[in-house]
Design a protein around this motif. Structure first.
Motif, PDB file in Angstrom:
ATOM      1  N   THR A   2     -14.069  -9.962  11.638  1.00 34.41           N
ATOM      2  CA  THR A   2     -13.243  -8.758  11.634  1.00 34.41           C
ATOM      3  C   THR A   2     -12.276  -8.822  10.462  1.00 34.41           C
ATOM      4  O   THR A   2     -11.923  -9.909   9.978  1.00 34.41           O
ATOM      5  CB  THR A   2     -12.455  -8.615  12.946  1.00 34.41           C
ATOM      6  OG1 THR A   2     -11.620  -9.779  13.132  1.00 34.41           O
ATOM      7  CG2 THR A   2     -13.390  -8.478  14.138  1.00 34.41           C
ATOM      8  N   LEU A   3     -11.833  -7.645  10.015  1.00 31.68           N
ATOM      9  CA  LEU A   3     -10.900  -7.530   8.889  1.00 31.68           C
ATOM     10  C   LEU A   3      -9.740  -6.644   9.312  1.00 31.68           C
ATOM     11  O   LEU A   3      -9.949  -5.543   9.831  1.00 31.68           O
ATOM     12  CB  LEU A   3     -11.600  -6.944   7.669  1.00 31.68           C
ATOM     13  CG  LEU A   3     -10.713  -6.609   6.456  1.00 31.68           C
ATOM     14  CD1 LEU A   3     -10.109  -7.890   5.885  1.00 31.68           C
ATOM     15  CD2 LEU A   3     -11.515  -5.877   5.390  1.00 31.68           C
ATOM     16  N   SER A   4      -8.525  -7.119   9.117  1.00 37.86           N
ATOM     17  CA  SER A   4      -7.343  -6.339   9.445  1.00 37.86           C
ATOM     18  C   SER A   4      -6.399  -6.318   8.248  1.00 37.86           C
ATOM     19  O   SER A   4      -6.423  -7.217   7.396  1.00 37.86           O
ATOM     20  CB  SER A   4      -6.624  -6.918  10.671  1.00 37.86           C
ATOM     21  OG  SER A   4      -6.229  -8.251  10.440  1.00 37.86           O
ATOM     22  N   ILE A   5      -5.565  -5.268   8.203  1.00 31.94           N
ATOM     23  CA  ILE A   5      -4.671  -5.061   7.061  1.00 31.94           C
ATOM     24  C   ILE A   5      -3.242  -4.939   7.563  1.00 31.94           C
ATOM     25  O   ILE A   5      -2.978  -4.311   8.593  1.00 31.94           O
ATOM     26  CB  ILE A   5      -5.053  -3.786   6.285  1.00 31.94           C
ATOM     27  CG1 ILE A   5      -6.539  -3.782   5.924  1.00 31.94           C
ATOM     28  CG2 ILE A   5      -4.215  -3.639   5.022  1.00 31.94           C
ATOM     29  CD1 ILE A   5      -7.001  -2.490   5.276  1.00 31.94           C
ATOM     30  N   ASP A   6      -2.328  -5.531   6.817  1.00 34.53           N
ATOM     31  CA  ASP A   6      -0.901  -5.378   7.089  1.00 34.53           C
ATOM     32  C   ASP A   6      -0.199  -5.220   5.747  1.00 34.53           C
ATOM     33  O   ASP A   6      -0.470  -5.974   4.804  1.00 34.53           O
ATOM     34  CB  ASP A   6      -0.354  -6.592   7.845  1.00 34.53           C
ATOM     35  CG  ASP A   6       1.106  -6.405   8.228  1.00 34.53           C
ATOM     36  OD1 ASP A   6       1.546  -5.248   8.329  1.00 34.53           O
ATOM     37  OD2 ASP A   6       1.811  -7.416   8.412  1.00 34.53           O
ATOM     38  N   SER A   7       0.670  -4.232   5.661  1.00 33.73           N
ATOM     39  CA  SER A   7       1.335  -3.969   4.383  1.00 33.73           C
ATOM     40  C   SER A   7       2.766  -3.532   4.627  1.00 33.73           C
ATOM     41  O   SER A   7       3.050  -2.790   5.576  1.00 33.73           O
ATOM     42  CB  SER A   7       0.576  -2.882   3.605  1.00 33.73           C
ATOM     43  OG  SER A   7       1.193  -2.643   2.350  1.00 33.73           O
ATOM     44  N   GLN A   8       3.656  -4.014   3.767  1.00 36.25           N
ATOM     45  CA  GLN A   8       5.064  -3.626   3.795  1.00 36.25           C
ATOM     46  C   GLN A   8       5.419  -3.089   2.414  1.00 36.25           C
ATOM     47  O   GLN A   8       5.250  -3.798   1.410  1.00 36.25           O
ATOM     48  CB  GLN A   8       5.956  -4.829   4.130  1.00 36.25           C
ATOM     49  CG  GLN A   8       5.678  -5.448   5.495  1.00 36.25           C
ATOM     50  CD  GLN A   8       6.041  -4.518   6.625  1.00 36.25           C
ATOM     51  OE1 GLN A   8       6.937  -3.683   6.505  1.00 36.25           O
ATOM     52  NE2 GLN A   8       5.337  -4.653   7.748  1.00 36.25           N
ATOM     53  N   PRO A   9       5.896  -1.830   2.308  1.00 35.32           N
ATOM     54  CA  PRO A   9       6.228  -1.251   0.995  1.00 35.32           C
ATOM     55  C   PRO A   9       7.229  -2.119   0.248  1.00 35.32           C
ATOM     56  O   PRO A   9       8.259  -2.509   0.793  1.00 35.32           O
ATOM     57  CB  PRO A   9       6.818   0.116   1.365  1.00 35.32           C
ATOM     58  CG  PRO A   9       6.257   0.442   2.723  1.00 35.32           C
ATOM     59  CD  PRO A   9       6.126  -0.875   3.416  1.00 35.32           C
ATOM     60  N   LEU A  43       0.830  -1.197   0.000  1.00 35.55           N
ATOM     61  CA  LEU A  43       0.000   0.000   0.000  1.00 35.55           C
ATOM     62  C   LEU A  43       0.868   1.250   0.000  1.00 35.55           C
ATOM     63  O   LEU A  43       1.904   1.317   0.665  1.00 35.55           O
ATOM     64  CB  LEU A  43      -0.921   0.020   1.228  1.00 35.55           C
ATOM     65  CG  LEU A  43      -1.981  -1.075   1.317  1.00 35.55           C
ATOM     66  CD1 LEU A  43      -2.795  -0.924   2.597  1.00 35.55           C
ATOM     67  CD2 LEU A  43      -2.906  -1.048   0.108  1.00 35.55           C
ATOM     68  N   ASP A  44       0.403   2.247  -0.731  1.00 37.66           N
ATOM     69  CA  ASP A  44       1.098   3.539  -0.782  1.00 37.66           C
ATOM     70  C   ASP A  44       0.577   4.405   0.362  1.00 37.66           C
ATOM     71  O   ASP A  44      -0.479   5.038   0.263  1.00 37.66           O
ATOM     72  CB  ASP A  44       0.837   4.213  -2.140  1.00 37.66           C
ATOM     73  CG  ASP A  44       1.720   5.440  -2.362  1.00 37.66           C
ATOM     74  OD1 ASP A  44       2.259   5.968  -1.357  1.00 37.66           O
ATOM     75  OD2 ASP A  44       1.853   5.874  -3.515  1.00 37.66           O
ATOM     76  N   ILE A  45       1.316   4.415   1.484  1.00 36.79           N
ATOM     77  CA  ILE A  45       0.867   5.130   2.675  1.00 36.79           C
ATOM     78  C   ILE A  45       0.721   6.618   2.413  1.00 36.79           C
ATOM     79  O   ILE A  45      -0.239   7.259   2.864  1.00 36.79           O
ATOM     80  CB  ILE A  45       1.837   4.871   3.841  1.00 36.79           C
ATOM     81  CG1 ILE A  45       1.917   3.367   4.138  1.00 36.79           C
ATOM     82  CG2 ILE A  45       1.407   5.636   5.079  1.00 36.79           C
ATOM     83  CD1 ILE A  45       0.607   2.776   4.582  1.00 36.79           C
ATOM     84  N   ASP A  46       1.671   7.204   1.664  1.00 34.55           N
ATOM     85  CA  ASP A  46       1.601   8.647   1.384  1.00 34.55           C
ATOM     86  C   ASP A  46       0.361   8.987   0.571  1.00 34.55           C
ATOM     87  O   ASP A  46      -0.317   9.996   0.831  1.00 34.55           O
ATOM     88  CB  ASP A  46       2.859   9.096   0.640  1.00 34.55           C
ATOM     89  CG  ASP A  46       4.115   8.965   1.493  1.00 34.55           C
ATOM     90  OD1 ASP A  46       3.968   9.039   2.740  1.00 34.55           O
ATOM     91  OD2 ASP A  46       5.207   8.791   0.934  1.00 34.55           O
ATOM     92  N   ALA A  47       0.044   8.158  -0.423  1.00 31.91           N
ATOM     93  CA  ALA A  47      -1.146   8.414  -1.245  1.00 31.91           C
ATOM     94  C   ALA A  47      -2.412   8.254  -0.414  1.00 31.91           C
ATOM     95  O   ALA A  47      -3.374   9.025  -0.559  1.00 31.91           O
ATOM     96  CB  ALA A  47      -1.170   7.464  -2.441  1.00 31.91           C
ATOM     97  N   ILE A  48      -2.429   7.255   0.479  1.00 29.15           N
ATOM     98  CA  ILE A  48      -3.597   7.062   1.342  1.00 29.15           C
ATOM     99  C   ILE A  48      -3.793   8.269   2.247  1.00 29.15           C
ATOM    100  O   ILE A  48      -4.920   8.748   2.434  1.00 29.15           O
ATOM    101  CB  ILE A  48      -3.432   5.771   2.169  1.00 29.15           C
ATOM    102  CG1 ILE A  48      -3.461   4.536   1.257  1.00 29.15           C
ATOM    103  CG2 ILE A  48      -4.528   5.656   3.227  1.00 29.15           C
ATOM    104  CD1 ILE A  48      -3.184   3.244   1.975  1.00 29.15           C
ATOM    105  N   LYS A  49      -2.703   8.788   2.805  1.00 27.68           N
ATOM    106  CA  LYS A  49      -2.820   9.938   3.700  1.00 27.68           C
ATOM    107  C   LYS A  49      -3.316  11.164   2.953  1.00 27.68           C
ATOM    108  O   LYS A  49      -4.159  11.925   3.456  1.00 27.68           O
ATOM    109  CB  LYS A  49      -1.466  10.227   4.355  1.00 27.68           C
ATOM    110  CG  LYS A  49      -1.523  11.318   5.398  1.00 27.68           C
ATOM    111  CD  LYS A  49      -0.204  11.438   6.152  1.00 27.68           C
ATOM    112  CE  LYS A  49      -0.318  12.494   7.252  1.00 27.68           C
ATOM    113  NZ  LYS A  49       0.954  12.616   8.020  1.00 27.68           N
ATOM    114  N   ALA A  50      -2.799  11.349   1.729  1.00 28.02           N
ATOM    115  CA  ALA A  50      -3.240  12.495   0.936  1.00 28.02           C
ATOM    116  C   ALA A  50      -4.738  12.401   0.626  1.00 28.02           C
ATOM    117  O   ALA A  50      -5.476  13.397   0.732  1.00 28.02           O
ATOM    118  CB  ALA A  50      -2.427  12.575  -0.351  1.00 28.02           C
ATOM    119  N   LYS A  51      -5.197  11.217   0.237  1.00 23.97           N
ATOM    120  CA  LYS A  51      -6.621  11.040  -0.047  1.00 23.97           C
ATOM    121  C   LYS A  51      -7.462  11.203   1.213  1.00 23.97           C
ATOM    122  O   LYS A  51      -8.573  11.754   1.165  1.00 23.97           O
ATOM    123  CB  LYS A  51      -6.850   9.654  -0.645  1.00 23.97           C
ATOM    124  CG  LYS A  51      -6.377   9.497  -2.078  1.00 23.97           C
ATOM    125  CD  LYS A  51      -7.261  10.272  -3.042  1.00 23.97           C
ATOM    126  CE  LYS A  51      -6.845  10.008  -4.478  1.00 23.97           C
ATOM    127  NZ  LYS A  51      -7.705  10.737  -5.442  1.00 23.97           N
TER     128      LYS A  51
END
Length: 812
Positions: free
Chosen positions: A508-515, A444-452
């Motif tokens: 429940t649904l959880s997310i984990d992501s490593q760039p 996941l693109d954390i910077d893009a998510i934060k901007a959105k």
């Protein structure tokens, strides 16, 4: 590309239904064997299995009038025949084409079951014919040169050599054709019991390997729902049996007391006989006896006392008898429930071909290369849960290929394999099923998510938020980081639908992501929707259910330590080498500030670990573990993020089922305010229920007194003697105590003396209730600090009036 014509299926809906069910089972078998053959292309046995299954599918399709499926099955079967006879090699072209044909067969069967029509894949059949032409097979009178009906049942040459030697081979009986088998089987299915069983010329009757019963899914759902209601009834019985177990202990003690009293009565009777002979020798100057009236302590009065105690014991036995008589209900065995639940369980592996097809088709549309690997898929899931999760799983797989897996050039630059890998893990954890979908893509693109998220107003510009909490934004409705909308992704509605479906299923649904390494979605679902294990907790006056999988452990914290945590004097609660932030669950649910009653010495806490958060949630009380039946809620209540459903309790009340993970994440940004002691007492004074401790060795007295006080909105705790009362005082100090005098182990006078000499309990007012109401007993009670003395039996109005007067005197 030539448009494919659409054909109507046969006119018999029952036959079509049978065909669809059988075709899916056949395709599942073909898919499994095909995967094995891809790893061992030289194994002729696997090819023979595929041929036989395809031939069965072809015959069933043509009998049901679904010719497009029969035509494609026939062409594919012929290709595998060429591979088996070494006229075709298992090249990449052959495997890709056969893979497409199998996927198309699955699509055709789905079309038959869903819309009642099916496309004729002329282009694909033409490509298969191109392979067939290399084998020298031509068409005869519009039909491919492959043996039909009569010859169809004979094995191919390669199979025939393995089946029997030439001198042992026997011609098959034409009288038993596949069409006859199907027609007679269908007649039997419709209930025509007069149909004669099939037999060959030798007279032997065909018997199926095993019998199967078809049950309507609606009927099965109704039966499972009834099993859930049985579970509620069983929980009610368990609760009653818990009370029964306690009362059986009381019963044993009462019988022992009765035995002791009868023994004493016998001794007193003998002594009375002796006393009558020696009454003239009674010494009136005895100092110990002169302190009381002779009728209070002489042997005759002892016998009277034993007689009264005996009558009371008999009353207790009668009370227990009626209680046990009410509980003489037959226990409903859990075998019915377990059996019904097992009938709903289906292998998860049967869904894998469809999911693998989704990954392949999505990758082909995007010009990427990807495959789906599965681990632990040999487990089983509830049919209804699996059916409802299929769209969610398909969307997560499309997202993994669309957003996660890079194209070939990007993967080459990142030194990754050309083919992306999407992994599906299935694991059983206690009463939960955990499904994890991960990919080896870009993450996941954390910077893009934060901007959105800032553009959508979900967070402020300078907000300090962890990556784990930031990734939860992708689950919001309409949230997407895609630059363009395609048929596969980009509208921002998919993950919201996935989250909603998982929540409705109580998961429940959880997310984990490593760039640069990929993303993982973990879905935790209950094993079945019918029954689940949950912990019942009390928050204020309400009862809530929390699934076991959400809680790591349960601990107790002292009043002093909890107050220090709320006041900021203590950082957190340490347990097993971990530090947990202490939160009040009622405040997280916006149910008001915590009310720490001074009389309560210990408070229960739930240890929860979700994502980066480790929280200890303080609740007002624990009511134990129950098997609950999950019930859906209306739109108004289900819109609350941390509520996943409801259940009916043993007493008929309703408890909401909480999603602790969501509750903790939503409340992570809110600091717990320090409670104002003065305001808390004033605010809670009106709603605070009076706490009464009833100490009496008589079951009847305890039960009657409890019912009376509870009718007047009082919380009642009971003890059978002074020793039990002292143990209860260690846990909670009551507002007032109702105390008997004559009790085993520690009587009322001893308990009153103990409380008067204790700094923690000397302010607790005591009302003594006993049959011994003589002036000497009353005076002794008053000397020990007792406020009031009532006789047995008492009037309800007198007891309530004395309670109110004593409390009013204490507050004055």
């Amino acid at each position: 590309m030539q448009e494919e014509p659409l054909f109507e299926v046969g006119e018999d809906p029952e036959l079509i239904e049978i065909f669809v069910e059988e075709a899916r089972e056949l395709l599942e078998s073909i898919e499994s064997t095909y995967q094995q053959w891809m790893g061992d292309s030289g194994n002729d046995t696997l090819i023979d299995d595929i041929q036989r299954t395809l031939h069965t599918l072809k015959g069933s399709a043509r009998l049901a009038g679904i010719l497009p499926v029969g035509d494609l099955s026939h062409a594919l079967e012929t290709v595998f025949t060429g591979v088996a006879e070494r006229q075709l090699s298992a090249s990449e072209t052959v495997t890709d084409l056969t893979r497409q044909a199998l996927d198309r067969l699955a699509t055709q069967v789905d079309e038959v079951g869903s819309i009642g029509r099916v496309h004729q894949p002329q282009n694909l059949i033409g490509e298969l014919d191109g392979l067939l032409s290399e084998m020298g097979l031509a068409e005869v009178d519009g039909e491919r040169a492959w043996p039909e009906t009569e010859e169809a049942e004979a094995p191919s040459p390669g199979i025939e050599e393995k089946a029997a030697q030439p001198d042992e081979a026997e011609p098959l009986q034409e009288s038993v054709s596949p069409a006859d088998v199907w027609k007679k089987a269908f007649s039997l299915f419709k209930g025509e019991t007069d149909v004669e069983p099939l037999a060959d010329e030798s007279g032997s009757i065909f018997r199926p390997a095993r019998d199967q019963v078809r049950v309507s899914s609606m009927l099965m759902d109704r039966m499972v729902n009834n099993a859930g209601e049985i579970s509620i009834y069983r929980t009610r019985l368990e609760q009653q049996n818990s009370v029964l177990g306690f009362n059986l202990t009381e019963f044993e003690q009462t019988v022992a007391r009765l035995h002791d009293q009868l023994r004493k009565l016998e001794i007193e009777t003998e002594a009375q006989i002796l006393y009558r002979w020696e009454r003239d020798d009674y010494e009136e100057d005895d100092g110990d006896k002169a302190a009381f009236d002779p009728l209070e302590l002489d042997r005759f009065s002892n016998m009277q006392q034993l007689s009264r105690a005996l009558i009371e014991t008999v009353s207790d036995l009668d009370s227990i008898y009626h209680l046990m008589d009410d509980l003489q209900q037959s226990r409903i065995s859990t075998d019915l429930q377990d059996g019904l639940l097992r009938t709903r369980m289906v292998p998860f592996a049967q869904l894998l071909p469809r999911l693998q097809r989704v990954v392949r088709q999505t990758a082909d549309q995007l010009g990427k290369k990807a495959r789906l690997d599965s681990f632990g898929a040999d487990g089983e899931m509830d049919r209804s849960i699996l059916n409802r999760m299929i769209p969610a799983l398909e969307h997560l797989l499309r997202n993994a290929v669309s957003h996660g897996i890079e194209n070939s050039s990007e993967r080459a630059q990142a030194e990754k394999g050309e083919q992306g890998v999407v992994s599906l893990y299935m694991a059983r954890e206690a009463t939960d099923i955990v499904l994890t979908i991960s990919d080896d893509g870009r993450g996941l693109d954390i910077d893009a998510i934060k901007a959105k998220a800032i553009d959508h107003g979900l967070i402020v510009q300078d907000a300090e938020i962890s990556d784990d909490d930031l990734m939860q934004c992708v689950l919001m409705p309409g949230f997407t980081t895609a630059d363009e909308v395609t048929q596969i992704a980009g509208r921002g509605v998919g993950l919201d639908v996935v989250t909603s479906e998982v929540k409705q299923l109580g998961g429940t649904l959880s997310i984990d992501s490593q760039p640069g390494r990929g993303t993982s979605f973990s879905i935790r679902l209950p094993l079945t929707l019918a029954i689940t294990d949950a912990l019942l907790v009390q928050i204020g006056e309400e009862v809530y259910a929390i699934p076991h999988g959400s809680v790591e452990g349960v601990v107790r914290i002292s009043h002093v330590e909890l107050s220090a945590c709320y006041a900021g004097e203590q950082v957190g609660y340490s347990y097993a080498g971990r530090s947990y932030k202490v939160e009040n669950m009622g405040q997280l649910m916006m149910a008001g500030a915590p009310d720490l009653h001074e009389s309560t010495k210990w408070f229960p806490m739930l240890l929860v670990h979700t994502g980066e958060h480790q929280v200890a949630l303080q609740v007002d009380g624990l009511l134990g573990t129950r098997q609950i039946v999950v019930k859906p809620l209306g739109k108004q209540v289900s819109s609350v993020p941390w509520i996943t459903g409801g259940t009916i309790l043993a007493d008929g009340g309703v408890a909401l089922i909480l999603d602790i993970g969501t509750l903790v994440r939503l409340g992570a940004a809110h600091a717990l305010a320090v409670p104002d002691a003065d305001k808390g007492v004033e605010a809670g004074a009106e709603k605070e229920r009076l706490r009464v401790l009833v100490v009496d060795d008589s079951i009847t007295v305890r039960k009657v007194t409890t019912r009376l006080l509870e009718r007047h909105e009082m919380d009642v705790v009971t003890a059978k003697d002074g020793v039990d009362a002292v143990a209860l005082l260690q846990e909670q100090v009551p507002d007032i105590m109702l105390l008997d005098i004559e009790m085993p182990r520690m009587d009322g006078f001893e308990l009153a003396r103990h409380m008067r000499n204790s700094a923690d309990y000397k302010k607790v007012p005591i009302i003594m209730i006993s049959s011994r109401v003589g002036e000497k007993h009353r005076q002794r009670a008053f000397d020990l600090g007792v406020k009031r003395c009532l006789g047995k039996p008492y009037q309800e109005s007198d007891l309530l009036e004395n309670i109110n007067e004593v409390l009013a005197e204490g507050s004055a």
